[in-house]
Motif scaffolding. Structure first.
Motif, PDB file in Angstrom:
ATOM      1  N   GLU A  45       0.855  -1.181   0.000  1.00 27.26           N
ATOM      2  CA  GLU A  45       0.000   0.000   0.000  1.00 27.26           C
ATOM      3  C   GLU A  45       0.891   1.231   0.000  1.00 27.26           C
ATOM      4  O   GLU A  45       1.705   1.411   0.906  1.00 27.26           O
ATOM      5  CB  GLU A  45      -0.907  -0.016   1.226  1.00 27.26           C
ATOM      6  CG  GLU A  45      -1.845   1.149   1.305  1.00 27.26           C
ATOM      7  CD  GLU A  45      -2.766   1.049   2.506  1.00 27.26           C
ATOM      8  OE1 GLU A  45      -3.665   0.191   2.487  1.00 27.26           O
ATOM      9  OE2 GLU A  45      -2.558   1.824   3.458  1.00 27.26           O
ATOM     10  N   SER A 101       0.860   5.303  -0.074  1.00 32.34           N
ATOM     11  CA  SER A 101       0.015   6.474   0.146  1.00 32.34           C
ATOM     12  C   SER A 101       0.845   7.740   0.061  1.00 32.34           C
ATOM     13  O   SER A 101       2.008   7.761   0.462  1.00 32.34           O
ATOM     14  CB  SER A 101      -0.648   6.413   1.522  1.00 32.34           C
ATOM     15  OG  SER A 101      -1.458   5.267   1.639  1.00 32.34           O
ATOM     16  N   SER A 106      -8.544   7.995  -3.885  1.00 35.68           N
ATOM     17  CA  SER A 106      -7.935   9.312  -3.965  1.00 35.68           C
ATOM     18  C   SER A 106      -8.994  10.394  -3.832  1.00 35.68           C
ATOM     19  O   SER A 106     -10.138  10.214  -4.272  1.00 35.68           O
ATOM     20  CB  SER A 106      -7.200   9.476  -5.294  1.00 35.68           C
ATOM     21  OG  SER A 106      -6.494  10.689  -5.312  1.00 35.68           O
ATOM     22  N   THR A 130      -3.983   6.712  -2.383  1.00 36.05           N
ATOM     23  CA  THR A 130      -3.484   5.448  -1.864  1.00 36.05           C
ATOM     24  C   THR A 130      -3.678   4.391  -2.941  1.00 36.05           C
ATOM     25  O   THR A 130      -4.795   4.184  -3.420  1.00 36.05           O
ATOM     26  CB  THR A 130      -4.221   5.022  -0.583  1.00 36.05           C
ATOM     27  OG1 THR A 130      -4.004   6.010   0.423  1.00 36.05           O
ATOM     28  CG2 THR A 130      -3.729   3.671  -0.088  1.00 36.05           C
ATOM     29  N   ARG A 157      -3.119   0.331  -3.778  1.00 39.45           N
ATOM     30  CA  ARG A 157      -2.916  -0.976  -3.163  1.00 39.45           C
ATOM     31  C   ARG A 157      -2.672  -2.002  -4.254  1.00 39.45           C
ATOM     32  O   ARG A 157      -3.486  -2.148  -5.160  1.00 39.45           O
ATOM     33  CB  ARG A 157      -4.141  -1.389  -2.361  1.00 39.45           C
ATOM     34  CG  ARG A 157      -4.181  -0.820  -0.988  1.00 39.45           C
ATOM     35  CD  ARG A 157      -5.470  -1.190  -0.257  1.00 39.45           C
ATOM     36  NE  ARG A 157      -5.941  -0.038   0.489  1.00 39.45           N
ATOM     37  CZ  ARG A 157      -6.675   0.950  -0.002  1.00 39.45           C
ATOM     38  NH1 ARG A 157      -7.079   0.922  -1.243  1.00 39.45           N
ATOM     39  NH2 ARG A 157      -7.029   1.960   0.752  1.00 39.45           N
TER      40      ARG A 157
END
Length: 87
Positions: A16, A18, A72, A79, A81
């Motif tokens: 992840e 961010s 977002s 972020t 993933r």
């Protein structure tokens, strides 16, 4: 700022990523993995780029049996993933 978290969940590995950057508008989100797509804000701020990075990342991740997701909000950041199966 940028943060990275990793985990192993149900036989899959996740990463992840961010940031607290400019974020992506709801209108642009459905298109960000398309080849050569550049957001409206990228054009407005004259940011360099070809619009290929996320398209290439998406293709590579899918070729490895994985998926990529994004959350977002404008002015709050994004972020991403990445989920990949374990060997």
């Amino acid at each position: 700022s940028v943060s990275v978290k990793t985990a192993c969940v149900d036989g899959r590995v996740s990463a992840e990523i961010s940031d607290t950057g400019m974020g992506i508008s709801p209108e642009d989100l459905p298109h960000i993995f398309e080849r050569f797509y550049r957001t409206r804000s990228a054009h407005a701020t004259r940011r360099e780029g070809t619009g290929l990075g996320l398209s290439i990342a998406d293709k590579i991740i899918h070729l490895h049996g994985g998926t990529i997701e994004v959350d977002s909000k404008p002015d709050e950041g994004s972020t991403f993933r990445v989920w990949l199966p374990t060997a």
